[in-house]
Design a protein around this motif. Structure first.
Motif, PDB file in Angstrom:
ATOM      1  N   VAL A  69      60.716 -19.845  28.921  1.00  8.45           N
ATOM      2  CA  VAL A  69      59.702 -20.603  28.198  1.00  8.45           C
ATOM      3  C   VAL A  69      58.701 -21.103  29.228  1.00  8.45           C
ATOM      4  N   ILE A  70      57.422 -20.776  29.040  1.00  9.20           N
ATOM      5  CA  ILE A  70      56.404 -21.205  30.005  1.00  9.20           C
ATOM      6  C   ILE A  70      55.607 -22.356  29.411  1.00  9.20           C
ATOM      7  N   GLY A  71      55.656 -23.521  30.031  1.00  8.35           N
ATOM      8  CA  GLY A  71      54.928 -24.695  29.555  1.00  8.35           C
ATOM      9  C   GLY A  71      55.877 -25.677  28.901  1.00  8.35           C
ATOM     10  N   GLY A 112      38.734 -38.694  24.434  1.00  6.05           N
ATOM     11  CA  GLY A 112      39.792 -39.044  23.492  1.00  6.05           C
ATOM     12  C   GLY A 112      41.104 -39.362  24.190  1.00  6.05           C
ATOM     13  N   LEU A 113      41.500 -38.520  25.133  1.00  2.86           N
ATOM     14  CA  LEU A 113      42.779 -38.754  25.802  1.00  2.86           C
ATOM     15  C   LEU A 113      42.725 -40.002  26.669  1.00  2.86           C
ATOM     16  N   GLU A 114      41.568 -40.252  27.306  1.00  2.00           N
ATOM     17  CA  GLU A 114      41.449 -41.473  28.107  1.00  2.00           C
ATOM     18  C   GLU A 114      41.630 -42.709  27.234  1.00  2.00           C
ATOM     19  N   LYS A 161      45.876 -27.154  17.452  1.00  2.00           N
ATOM     20  CA  LYS A 161      46.679 -27.598  16.313  1.00  2.00           C
ATOM     21  C   LYS A 161      47.327 -28.927  16.627  1.00  2.00           C
ATOM     22  N   ASP A 162      47.858 -29.575  15.597  1.00  2.00           N
ATOM     23  CA  ASP A 162      48.477 -30.881  15.804  1.00  2.00           C
ATOM     24  C   ASP A 162      49.955 -30.706  16.137  1.00  2.00           C
ATOM     25  N   ILE A 163      50.640 -31.823  16.299  1.00  2.56           N
ATOM     26  CA  ILE A 163      52.038 -31.756  16.732  1.00  2.56           C
ATOM     27  C   ILE A 163      52.941 -31.088  15.683  1.00  2.56           C
ATOM     28  N   PRO A 164      52.849 -31.471  14.395  1.00  4.59           N
ATOM     29  CA  PRO A 164      53.722 -30.800  13.411  1.00  4.59           C
ATOM     30  C   PRO A 164      53.561 -29.274  13.420  1.00  4.59           C
ATOM     31  N   GLU A 187      49.293 -42.387  22.298  1.00  5.53           N
ATOM     32  CA  GLU A 187      49.815 -43.690  21.887  1.00  5.53           C
ATOM     33  C   GLU A 187      50.653 -43.501  20.612  1.00  5.53           C
ATOM     34  N   LYS A 188      50.027 -43.598  19.458  1.00  5.78           N
ATOM     35  CA  LYS A 188      50.757 -43.300  18.233  1.00  5.78           C
ATOM     36  C   LYS A 188      50.230 -41.996  17.676  1.00  5.78           C
ATOM     37  N   THR A 189      50.937 -41.436  16.703  1.00  2.21           N
ATOM     38  CA  THR A 189      50.490 -40.139  16.221  1.00  2.21           C
ATOM     39  C   THR A 189      50.122 -40.215  14.743  1.00  2.21           C
ATOM     40  N   GLY A 243      55.206 -28.699  27.275  1.00  2.00           N
ATOM     41  CA  GLY A 243      54.685 -29.681  26.321  1.00  2.00           C
ATOM     42  C   GLY A 243      55.651 -29.750  25.147  1.00  2.00           C
ATOM     43  N   ILE A 244      55.241 -30.387  24.069  1.00  5.11           N
ATOM     44  CA  ILE A 244      56.144 -30.517  22.931  1.00  5.11           C
ATOM     45  C   ILE A 244      56.562 -29.142  22.404  1.00  5.11           C
ATOM     46  N   SER A 245      55.636 -28.172  22.442  1.00  4.35           N
ATOM     47  CA  SER A 245      55.974 -26.835  21.942  1.00  4.35           C
ATOM     48  C   SER A 245      57.061 -26.188  22.788  1.00  4.35           C
TER      49      SER A 245
HETATM   50  C1  LIG Z   1      43.043 -37.357  22.171  1.00  5.37           C
HETATM   51  C2  LIG Z   1      44.065 -36.582  21.427  1.00  5.37           C
HETATM   52  C3  LIG Z   1      44.881 -37.219  20.496  1.00  5.37           C
HETATM   53  C4  LIG Z   1      45.833 -36.514  19.774  1.00  5.37           C
HETATM   54  N1  LIG Z   1      46.574 -37.184  18.848  1.00  5.37           N
HETATM   55  C5  LIG Z   1      47.456 -36.489  18.076  1.00  5.37           C
HETATM   56  C6  LIG Z   1      48.214 -37.153  17.059  1.00  5.37           C
HETATM   57  O1  LIG Z   1      48.076 -38.361  16.873  1.00  5.37           O
HETATM   58  N2  LIG Z   1      49.066 -36.433  16.278  1.00  5.37           N
HETATM   59  C7  LIG Z   1      49.205 -35.073  16.449  1.00  5.37           C
HETATM   60  O2  LIG Z   1      49.961 -34.447  15.706  1.00  5.37           O
HETATM   61  N3  LIG Z   1      48.518 -34.412  17.428  1.00  5.37           N
HETATM   62  C8  LIG Z   1      47.645 -35.083  18.250  1.00  5.37           C
HETATM   63  N4  LIG Z   1      46.948 -34.436  19.223  1.00  5.37           N
HETATM   64  C9  LIG Z   1      47.239 -33.005  19.448  1.00  5.37           C
HETATM   65  C10 LIG Z   1      48.461 -32.816  20.399  1.00  5.37           C
HETATM   66  O3  LIG Z   1      48.109 -33.296  21.666  1.00  5.37           O
HETATM   67  C11 LIG Z   1      48.854 -31.357  20.488  1.00  5.37           C
HETATM   68  O4  LIG Z   1      49.107 -30.837  19.224  1.00  5.37           O
HETATM   69  C12 LIG Z   1      50.129 -31.142  21.319  1.00  5.37           C
HETATM   70  O5  LIG Z   1      50.107 -31.909  22.474  1.00  5.37           O
HETATM   71  C13 LIG Z   1      50.259 -29.668  21.674  1.00  5.37           C
HETATM   72  O6  LIG Z   1      51.371 -29.469  22.502  1.00  5.37           O
HETATM   73  P1  LIG Z   1      51.573 -28.162  23.362  1.00  5.37           P
HETATM   74  O7  LIG Z   1      52.946 -28.204  23.895  1.00  5.37           O
HETATM   75  O8  LIG Z   1      51.193 -26.976  22.575  1.00  5.37           O
HETATM   76  O9  LIG Z   1      50.506 -28.243  24.556  1.00  5.37           O
HETATM   77  P2  LIG Z   1      50.421 -29.231  25.819  1.00  5.37           P
HETATM   78  O10 LIG Z   1      50.742 -30.594  25.432  1.00  5.37           O
HETATM   79  O11 LIG Z   1      49.085 -28.951  26.407  1.00  5.37           O
HETATM   80  O12 LIG Z   1      51.554 -28.717  26.806  1.00  5.37           O
HETATM   81  C14 LIG Z   1      51.435 -27.565  27.594  1.00  5.37           C
HETATM   82  C15 LIG Z   1      52.302 -27.714  28.834  1.00  5.37           C
HETATM   83  O13 LIG Z   1      52.308 -26.477  29.532  1.00  5.37           O
HETATM   84  C16 LIG Z   1      52.086 -26.695  30.906  1.00  5.37           C
HETATM   85  N5  LIG Z   1      51.448 -25.487  31.433  1.00  5.37           N
HETATM   86  C17 LIG Z   1      50.199 -25.044  31.168  1.00  5.37           C
HETATM   87  N6  LIG Z   1      49.959 -23.881  31.793  1.00  5.37           N
HETATM   88  C18 LIG Z   1      51.074 -23.587  32.493  1.00  5.37           C
HETATM   89  C19 LIG Z   1      51.426 -22.498  33.344  1.00  5.37           C
HETATM   90  N7  LIG Z   1      50.587 -21.492  33.571  1.00  5.37           N
HETATM   91  N8  LIG Z   1      52.648 -22.506  33.903  1.00  5.37           N
HETATM   92  C20 LIG Z   1      53.521 -23.517  33.655  1.00  5.37           C
HETATM   93  N9  LIG Z   1      53.238 -24.567  32.851  1.00  5.37           N
HETATM   94  C21 LIG Z   1      52.021 -24.592  32.263  1.00  5.37           C
HETATM   95  C22 LIG Z   1      51.212 -27.912  30.950  1.00  5.37           C
HETATM   96  O14 LIG Z   1      51.306 -28.562  32.177  1.00  5.37           O
HETATM   97  C23 LIG Z   1      51.775 -28.749  29.788  1.00  5.37           C
HETATM   98  O15 LIG Z   1      52.831 -29.568  30.206  1.00  5.37           O
HETATM   99  C24 LIG Z   1      45.996 -35.121  19.972  1.00  5.37           C
HETATM  100  C25 LIG Z   1      45.168 -34.477  20.910  1.00  5.37           C
HETATM  101  C26 LIG Z   1      44.221 -35.177  21.626  1.00  5.37           C
HETATM  102  C27 LIG Z   1      43.325 -34.474  22.585  1.00  5.37           C
END
Ligand SMILES: Cc1cc2nc3c(=O)[nH]c(=O)nc-3n(C[C@H](O)[C@H](O)[C@H](O)COP(=O)(O)OP(=O)(O)OC[C@H]3O[C@@H](n4cnc5c(N)ncnc54)[C@H](O)[C@@H]3O)c2cc1C
Ligand code: SF4
Ligand code: SF4
Lengths: 255, 650, 131
Positions: free
Chosen positions: B147-149, B356-358, B544-547, B185-187, B151-153
């Motif tokens: 699994v590469i990355g 937004g993130l800040e 896309k969002d978290i769900p 912060e909150k979602t 984040g929540i996914s």
């Molecule tokens: C300001 C803001 C507020 C938000 N608020 C909400 C909310 O309230 N509710 C909601 O549902 N959604 C919200 N979202 C959306 C939410 O952030 C995303 O849906 C979620 O974070 C996506 O997760 P992800 O794992 O796909 O990606 P990411 O969170 O981007 O995770 C990707 C991970 O992969 C790693 N990675 C990247 N490239 C590589 C590589 N080449 N090799 C190894 N690792 C790598 C990164 O370091 C990171 O840790 C918000 C977004 C923003 C910008």
């Protein structure tokens, strides 16, 4: 270096100080500007309508005149710069229109002419300029770009057309403080001077206001366009306004 | 050779084909051809009765070749291969003529379309008589997933695969997993706290015996194919021995060097030796050599002196590990749009303009202001939010909608309203897209709370006195607005990560026009990539969002689990082979193969195709000067007869 | 005037006005929009709904083609080209009906006329002339 030079009508008349300073600065920097033979008015504004080729003729004729001698053309007036550049762009991009324009011409424009703003020549000579400048204790400089040099996005002189930094970089390399103000590329009101003076006043007011929020005391406004120069000089009295070459010349002369 | 007996089936595809092509005419023409035993038309060939029809004919008429004229083989080649196999024929004795995508959908003139259909079916029949039986091979799948990355996914996908009992490597480039969700912060729309739902999952990852967590690592190289990927993983130099480290974090406290923090954005700082945030998993620091004083000037080493377990090691080097995997899940997420590309908003010029993130960090109790909404040390009296910054904007090359900013702005505005009831909050929007479950209800709740929504896209932010001025048109009132604000939050959109683009190049993954990773089919295969065994989830595939990210992650995990449960993959026999007697060993083909499938047999002095690697792309046969390489299922003869058929005139 | 404004418009201009999402960034960025009878964004909306009133609004005359909006428009529409085209349609209609131009040169202040740069005057003429 020798360059073909296109003055345009305004620099020969109401903006004579601008042309004089260009000529003097280029002499000092050993840039030889040779006036283009038989030059015409560029037609002052670029017209976008796609059904009338005659509107681009002025600019294209000048470029055809240029291609007889060189493939570069220097100009300093923002309006001429903008009109030449956009007309040439349209000529080479819009094939249908090109055929129709050519019908009016004895000769075609065969290749793209590189249209150079005089400022670009100065950029190359920045080291020489640096050694020539005698006076540096000036208030900060607010460079007003206006619209013609910065737009349309993509073809104009400055890559970042909303917050360009090229003049600021140039003058800070020469050791001057510059002001980064929000309305440096906002329009001065242009030819509405004739018909709606109150609008131009309002435009100039807003520009000055945005300079004021970035400086404490005085500053000097620099321009490259006779139109901006006219409006900024005429409708505000808070700051002095110079053509950038005029200003450079006074620095070199130490006045 | 046995007698060739061909059955031809022309599909109406409802009116898709029959609406333009005169199907009966096609049947009539094709019936006249040599070797054609039966030719029929039918409303939907792919339906059950349609397939039955073919099967029955095969048995009854003793057919040994089948031609189906219908849609693109991408749609239904597999369907029909399966059907004829069930009737006892070798599946590779099927040929398809695409008279939908390549004909009826793109040809207006009915007569032209019918003529074209006839030629297409005719050449299919010609080719069919030259088809040979081919046999699929099965290859064992290595039951270990990458699994590469993180984040929540990536976290969710890893947990699900591990739960099913398979080994998982989770590779994350940052020192901690968590991704962007850890910054929130909150979602929306339920307002549950991001950390409260994320942290337990992060801990679970670190404790699951099936998951090998590799943070601060990158993918150096990937080769191979489904079931057998070879991956080289780079472990970046951490300068801290994580075995010895007891997470006391004294080093982080004493380090004298402060630099802007990636995690907090422009609103916070970190040290040169750091963990990105308090709940980091693993909770162990790394030294960022680019900002470390010792690496830059040769002096300092404060952390080394203070560390009670002697865990600091300035001589640490990067290391590489090579591992084989059966499947890969890509979960590399997104980057926030850089608002410096929209200079009119003054981000960078005015420190009261935040992304937004800040602003999530400002709201967060673990953030730089400990959750107090303050800017320049003062509580803002008015805040402006701006929608669609860097989204729906051709000027910056992002024509797409980022899908989360409408809702996160609503969320942030609501959280401010809760904590600072007197603060004036104005939101500038173009459209409010509240499309998800519970979103519209949440939006209504936010509006009811007194947040003012004005329709218009601001053109400028500048300062007057110590106030920011946001200039916009209120397009409903049709008037210009100059809204004063102490703080402006830009609704920055989501853009593809640069690292993902590099990864896509290494893996030969396709991109959609917006530069996010492309799924195999927008509706029916939203999780598969264009490479077998590589699955996509989360924001690397699109905003896309978290769900939605979690749902996709679970989908990717089940695809991996299904593959591992089956344990084998079939390799298509459509591959190249070398006729040794013709090969002169000139090596021309060797460098051309994109999959490095060509090897030189030193003893026989001829080339050989490695069937484990060949993907049947067809480059080598067309390059071989002596015609020694043959592409199975696409031999020269099979192609020539088609060209000949097209040129044939009545 | 009994004309189909949209048809006339597309005869001489190929700006993709139908892709406008009425975000209003053009109106906001326009330094002159405060003086316009309807803002650029509204004008486009009128135009795509085939309302020939657009020709009667001062908006098309006040647009100075500074392209501030073009640099920001999310859908890459250049409003100056829209204004340019509408001005021409208007002028053409008047020329067809043999009506004189509204611009009265005598009304321009003498001191401005004398001091102002050449290019200004030529630009102004260009704007009010029908070719
Ligand atoms: C300001 C803001 C507020 C938000 N608020 C909400 C909310 O309230 N509710 C909601 O549902 N959604 C919200 N979202 C959306 C939410 O952030 C995303 O849906 C979620 O974070 C996506 O997760 P992800 O794992 O796909 O990606 P990411 O969170 O981007 O995770 C990707 C991970 O992969 C790693 N990675 C990247 N490239 C590589 C590589 N080449 N090799 C190894 N690792 C790598 C990164 O370091 C990171 O840790 C918000 C977004 C923003 C910008
Ligand atoms: S989600 Fe909303 S704010 Fe974000 S790009 Fe789409 S429409 Fe604009
Ligand atoms: S900026 Fe562009 S999209 Fe927005 S209202 Fe103006 S023309 Fe329409």
């Amino acid at each position: 270096m020798k360059y073909l030079y296109y003055p345009g009508c305004t620099l020969k008349t109401t903006a004579k100080v601008f042309e004089d300073s260009i000529k003097e600065v280029s002499k000092i920097l050993d840039i030889s500007l040779v006036e283009l033979n038989n030059w015409y008015c560029c037609q002052a504004i670029y017209t976008s309508l796609n059904d009338n080729p005659s509107l681009l003729l002025g600019a294209i004729r000048n470029l055809i005149e240029t291609q007889k001698e060189d493939d570069k053309l220097v100009t300093a007036c923002s309006a001429c710069y903008n009109v030449l550049l956009r007309s040439q762009n349209t000529y080479f991009k819009d094939e249908k229109l090109r055929v129709r324009i050519n019908a009016y011409l004895e000769e075609e424009l065969k290749r793209e002419i590189k249209i150079i703003h005089f400022f670009e020549l100065l950029e190359e000579k920045i080291d020489v300029l640096n050694s020539l400048i005698k006076k540096r204790d000036y208030p900060p400089l607010a460079f007003y770009y206006g619209c013609l040099l910065t737009r349309p996005k993509g073809i104009a002189l400055f890559s970042n057309d909303i917050n360009p930094q090229r003049f600021e970089n140039f003058f800070s390399q020469l050791g001057f403080l510059t002001i980064d103000f929000a309305f440096k590329t906002r329009c001065c009101g242009s030819y509405l001077t004739y018909t709606n003076e109150e609008i131009v006043k309002d435009c100039v007011d807003k520009i000055i206001l945005s300079i004021k929020e970035r400086v404490n005391n005085s500053c000097v406004i620099l321009t490259t366009c006779p139109l901006c120069q006219f409006n900024l000089e005429n409708y505000q009295k808070d700051y002095e306004v110079f053509y950038f070459t005029q200003f450079l010349l006074s620095l070199i002369k130490g006045e | 050779m046995a007698e060739i007996r061909i059955g031809v089936y022309v599909c109406h595809c409802g009116t898709n084909i029959a609406g333009v092509v005169d199907v009966l005419k096609v049947v009539e023409e094709i019936k006249k051809m040599k070797n054609v035993v039966v030719c029929r038309n039918y409303l939907y060939m792919c339906s059950d009765p349609g397939q039955e029809l073919i099967k029955k004919d095969i048995r009854e008429y003793n057919l040994n070749r089948v031609v189906v004229a219908s849609c693109s083989p991408r749609m239904h080649e597999i369907t029909f291969r399966k059907a004829i196999k069930e009737a006892g024929l070798n599946p590779y004795l099927l040929e398809m003529a695409n008279i939908r995508e390549q004909d009826s959908w793109v040809t207006e003139d009915k007569e032209e379309a019918t003529k074209k259909a006839i030629s297409l079916v005719r050449i299919a029949v010609l080719r069919a008589s030259l088809l040979e039986e081919l046999y699929e091979k099965e290859v064992k799948v290595i039951k270990r997933a990458l699994v590469i990355g993180g984040g929540i996914s990536g976290i969710q996908a890893s947990l699900d695969i591990a739960e099913a009992g398979y080994e998982v490597y989770l590779v994350e480039k940052e020192p901690s997993i968590g991704g962007h969700m850890a910054q929130l912060e909150k979602t929306f729309p339920t307002l549950d706290c991001a950390a409260c739902i994320l942290t337990p999952k992060m801990v679970e990852v670190s404790q699951n015996p099936n998951i090998k967590l590799m943070t601060y690592c990158e993918i150096e190289d990937i080769s191979g194919f489904v079931g057998n990927f070879k991956v080289k993983i780079k472990k970046k130099a951490k300068y801290v021995s994580w075995e010895k480290c007891i997470s006391c974090l004294l080093c982080q406290e004493k380090c004298p060097k402060k630099v802007p923090s990636e995690f907090e954005g422009s609103v916070g700082f970190r040290k040169a030796i750091y963990i990105p945030f308090a709940q980091a998993v693993p909770n162990k620091p790394v030294i960022d050599s680019e900002s470390c004083i010792y690496f830059q000037t040769g002096r300092c080493r404060v952390c080394e002196k203070i560390c009670p377990t002697k865990a600091i090691n300035f001589d640490d080097k990067e290391e590489y590990e090579e591992v084989d995997f059966g499947a890969i899940v890509i979960a590399t997420g997104y980057d926030e749009f850089d608002p410096r590309l929209k200079p009119e908003f003054g981000y960078g010029r005015y420190k009261e303009v935040l992304t937004g993130l800040e602003f999530e960090r400002i709201l967060n109790a673990g953030g730089p202001t400990f959750g107090e909404i303050k800017i320049n040390g003062k509580v803002p009296k008015s805040i402006v939010f701006i929608h669609c910054v860097g989204s729906r904007d051709e000027m910056v090359g992002n024509p797409y909608c980022s899908r989360v900013c409408c809702m996160y702005i609503a969320k942030q505005a609501y959280l401010v309203k809760e904590r600072l009831p007197d603060c004036k909050i104005t939101v500038f929007y173009i459209d409010v897209r509240a499309f998800g479950k519970g979103f519209e209800e949440f939006y209504t709740r936010v509006k009811d709370s007194g947040v003012i929504y004005r329709r218009g896209s601001p053109s400028e932010i500048y300062k007057r006195g110590d106030k920011l001025i946001v200039r916009s048109e209120d397009t409903i009132l049709g008037e210009m607005v100059e809204e004063e604000a102490d703080l402006v939050v830009l609704g920055t959109g989501l853009v593809p990560r640069k690292e993902t683009l590099e990864l896509a190049k290494k893996l030969k993954l396709s991109l959609s026009p917006d530069n996010f990773l492309l799924e195999a089919h927008p509706k029916l295969r939203p999780i598969d990539s264009n490479i077998d065994g590589v699955y996509l989830c989360g924001c690397c595939q699109g905003p896309k969002d978290i769900p939605d990210s979690v749902a996709q992650a679970k989908g990717a995990a089940s695809s991996v689990i299904a593959l591992f449960n089956k344990g084998v993959v079939t390799v298509e026999p459509i591959q190249a082979y070398v006729r040794e007697e013709y090969c002169s060993g000139c090596h021309i083909c060797e460098g051309l193969c994109p999959y490095l499938a060509l090897e030189f047999d030193k003893e026989k002095k001829v080339m050989r195709v490695n069937t484990a690697l060949c993907r049947g792309c067809g480059v080598c046969p067309s390059a071989c000067p002596s015609g020694a390489i043959v592409m199975r299922h696409y031999t020269d003869e099979q192609i020539e007869v088609q060209i000949g058929g097209l040129l044939w005139k009545e | 005037m009994e004309i189909n404004i949209l048809e006339e418009f597309f005869n001489i201009c190929d700006e993709k006005v139908f892709s406008c999402i009425n975000c209003g960034v053009c109106s906001a960025s326009c330094p002159i929009s405060n003086f316009m009878e309807i803002t650029p964004q509204k004008l486009i909306f009128f135009l795509i709904n085939n309302k020939k009133e657009v020709l009667e609004k001062n908006t098309i005359w006040l647009c100075a083609s500074c392209l501030n909006c073009q640099a920001r428009c999310r859908k890459s529409i250049d409003f100056s080209k829209v204004a340019d085209a509408l001005r021409h349609i208007y002028l053409k209609e008047r020329a067809r009906k043999k009506l004189s131009l509204e611009l009265e040169i005598d009304k321009i202040k003498r001191e401005i006329l004398i001091k102002s740069p050449q290019q200004l005057f030529i630009a102004l003429q260009r704007k009010f002339a029908y070719y």
